[in-house]
Each structure stands twice: as structure tokens, then as C-alpha cells.
Motif scaffolding. Structure first.
Motif: not given
Length: 363
Positions: A73-82
Motif C-alpha cells: 500500500r505504501r508503494g511496494k519495494n519496502q519492508v514493514v514491521v507488523f
């Protein structure tokens, strides 16, 4: 885990400590490679979640999934922690999905219209149709409910309702404004999940409208992802007399070669390039306008809000304007009033100019 989903288990660490590993993995995945004489580049989105004794394995995978979808959702190709609040997001999404299904069944979505004007003379050259949805007392942001419609498969039904409501509005408006046309945004799933050409032609036949009454908008990112998939349908619609607009131009990955090969009639300059005009930064807008002129395409500047922006755009050679400076999106009944007032103002200005010319000539 699936066709293009993978899981990695890292021991003796935390999601935060695992983040550098995940970011390194993204860089490795993004390195281009040769396959079948083609140079390919991949991108990924990664969600990180911790294992806890109170969670089942299904809960852990769900949490990692939620973080991954947030990365997309933030624009792909990213790392997000739950984060725990992601569960609230999912709960809201499920509630909205159910409510949206009911709203579509009951034809409860509204269509608002934003005028597009020729800034040289104030003449209205067209409209853009924008979906609006009010649930109880909350106006649901279009980005939110359209995303839900996309992922749930409801976008085709929503698209047909948009065509129908736009067709009905144009049939009424064109009695007084015979050349009025309206831009309608298309989704990739409309190309995939339905006979889009038939849907549009049925709408025109129902409301006795020519193809020139509807202009079709695609986003640049959509073209970049699925050019070969949607091109045959685009060409089919163009053969029926429809015109395509490329929306958000300059924000994606369009090359000049792609613009030359695809049947676009108009480029829409994204607001992110219009705003810098306030600081006299016109390099990008000037280049986009030059590209459009070189390719023989029309140009529309979006998100124009100030007189400075309008004047700069006119100086640079773009006079078709869409934005709050002239008009905000509005429901049909308000649009009718606005069009009447705009027509009267235009007639008054023309009359005043003619009187001035006659006065000068008589001297």
C-alpha cells in the motif's frame, strides 16, 4: 506459500533486528538479470512479524501478511514491521467491503463531476467523473473504497454503474451543452474481468451518445505494469472512436517509445509537477508540455489551485486546466447551476469585449 509469496524463518532475532536483512534481500531481488534474451527486473514487498507463544502459526503468518500488504500500500519495494493496529485496519476493511457490496447492490454510490476549462477563454471543454460514497455520516475516501473494490473484484460492477450514471448525466446535460464530454477512469480489472468494449458501447446505445462524449483515462503506472495485456482492448476502443487520456503523467515509468506506440490522445500533467510553478520551478512541466506537443497530443494540467500556476501554464503552452482554482468536484445538481453561471459569465465577458472593440473602432 503461494505462486509468488515466500516465507523465511529467522531464529533468535526480532522484527526490528531482522529489518537490515530484509532490506538487503530487497536489493538482491532487484538486481536485473537476463532471461530468454530479455533483461528483467523484479521487485518485492516484505512484511515482518514476530513469533510469540500466545500466537498460532496461522496468526503469525496473518500478521506477516498484513505487514506485507501495508508495504504494498505504501508503494511496494519496502519492508514493514507488523503493528497491532494493522488488525484494526483489516477489521475496517472487512466492514467496508461488506457495506460496499450492499451499496453497489442498492446503487448508492454517487458520481461527482469536476469541470475542465480552457483557461484562455473560460470555456468548459469537459468534465471528469469521480466516484463518491457516503456511509452513514462518513465520506469514505475514494482511494480507500476503490482499492477495496479492486481487490474484492467489485470494481467491474462499480465501473458499469459509473458508466450508467455518467451516461444518464451526459444525456441530460448535452441538451443544453451538445459538445460536452466526460472523462471516466478505468481499472486494470475492468480490462481483465469483463468485455469492456461491450460495456461502454451498451452505455452509449442506452443513452444515445456518440463515442466523442466519453473519454477514457488510464494511469501511467497501470500502463507500465500491463501494457501488452490492455493494448488490444485500447486499440479496439479507439477503432470505435474513443479517445484515451494518460493520467498522472510524469509520476510513473512511461518512455517516449511507449507514448509513441500507445493510442493516447491527451496527457494529463500530475499536480506534483504543477505545485513547483509557485516557486517558478517549471523545468518538468515545460519538458512534459514539449513532449506532448512533439507527439501531437493534447495536454491537461491537474490540481491547479492558484492564479500563479494558471499564468505559468499559459505561458508554457498548456491552457486546458483542471483544479480547485476554477471548480471543485460537485454533484450533478450543483454542476448544472455552475455551468449556467459559467455560461452567463462567459457571455457577459464576450459582450464586454465586443463593446470595447466597437468603441475603439468607432473612434
Amino acid at each position: 506459500m503461494g505462486g509468488d509469496e515466500f516465507a523465511i524463518l529467522l531464529e533468535n532475532t526480532t522484527p526490528e533486528a531482522a529489518q537490515p536483512f530484509a532490506e538487503h534481500l530487497l536489493k538482491q531481488i532487484a538486481e536485473s538479470f537476463e532471461y530468454d534474451n530479455h533483461k528483467l527486473t523484479l521487485r518485492a514487498s516484505i512484511g515482518l512479524a514476530s513469533l510469540q507463544y500466545t500466537l498460532s502459526k496461522e496468526d503469525v503468518i496473518r500478521n506477516a501478511d498484513l505487514a506485507m500488504y501495508e508495504a504494498k500500500r505504501r508503494g511496494k519495494n519496502q519492508v514493514v514491521v507488523f503493528k497491532v493496529n494493522f488488525l484494526d485496519i483489516v477489521s475496517r476493511r472487512m466492514q467496508l467491503e461488506q457495506a460496499l457490496r450492499e451499496a453497489l447492490n442498492n446503487q448508492e454510490l454517487d458520481i461527482w463531476f469536476q469541470p475542465i476549462l480552457d483557461a484562455k477563454n473560460g470555456r468548459v471543454i469537459g468534465l471528469e467523473a469521480l466516484s463518491r460514497w457516503k456511509l452513514s455520516n462518513e465520506q469514505i475516501p475514494p482511494d480507500e473504497f476503490i482499492s477495496i473494490a479492486e481487490t474484492s473484484g467489485m470494481i467491474t460492477k462499480l465501473g458499469r454503474q459509473v458508466f450508467d450514471k455518467v451516461g444518464a448525466a451526459l444525456q441530460e446535460l448535452r441538451v443544453e451543452y451538445p459538445d460536452l464530454q466526460c472523462n471516466v477512469n478505468l481499472s486494470l480489472r475492468q480490462f481483465r474481468d469483463s468485455d469492456l468494449t461491450e460495456d461502454i458501447l451498451l452505455c452509449l446505445a442506452k443513452y444515445k451518445l456518440p463515442p466523442s462524449a466519453l473519454h477514457l483515462e488510464l494511469t501511467e503506472s497501470m500502463i507500465a505494469e500491463s501494457e501488452t495485456e490492455i493494448l488490444p482492448t485500447m486499440q479496439n476502443l479507439v477503432s470505435h472512436g474513443f479517445k484515451f487520456h494518460l493520467d498522472d503523467f510524469g509520476t510513473g515509468y512511461s518512455s517516449l517509445e511507449r507514448l509513441k506506440n500507445l493510442p493516447f490522445d491527451t496527457l494529463k500533467i500530475d499536480r506534483s509537477f504543477v505545485v513547483p510553478l509557485r516557486q517558478d520551478d517549471h523545468v518538468m512541466v515545460k519538458n512534459i508540455i514539449n513532449i506532448g506537443h512533439e507527439l501531437g497530443m493534447n495536454l491537461i494540467a491537474e490540481g491547479v489551485e492558484t492564479e500563479v500556476e494558471v499564468k505559468k501554464l499559459l505561458q508554457l503552452g498548456c491552457h486546458h486546466i483542471q483544479g480547485y482554482y476554477f471548480a471543485r468536484p460537485m454533484p450533478l445538481e450543483e454542476l448544472k447551476v455552475w455551468l449556467t453561471e459559467q455560461t452567463q459569465a462567459l457571455a457577459t465577458n464576450t459582450q464586454a469585449k465586443n463593446s470595447e472593440l466597437n468603441r475603439v473602432a468607432s473612434k
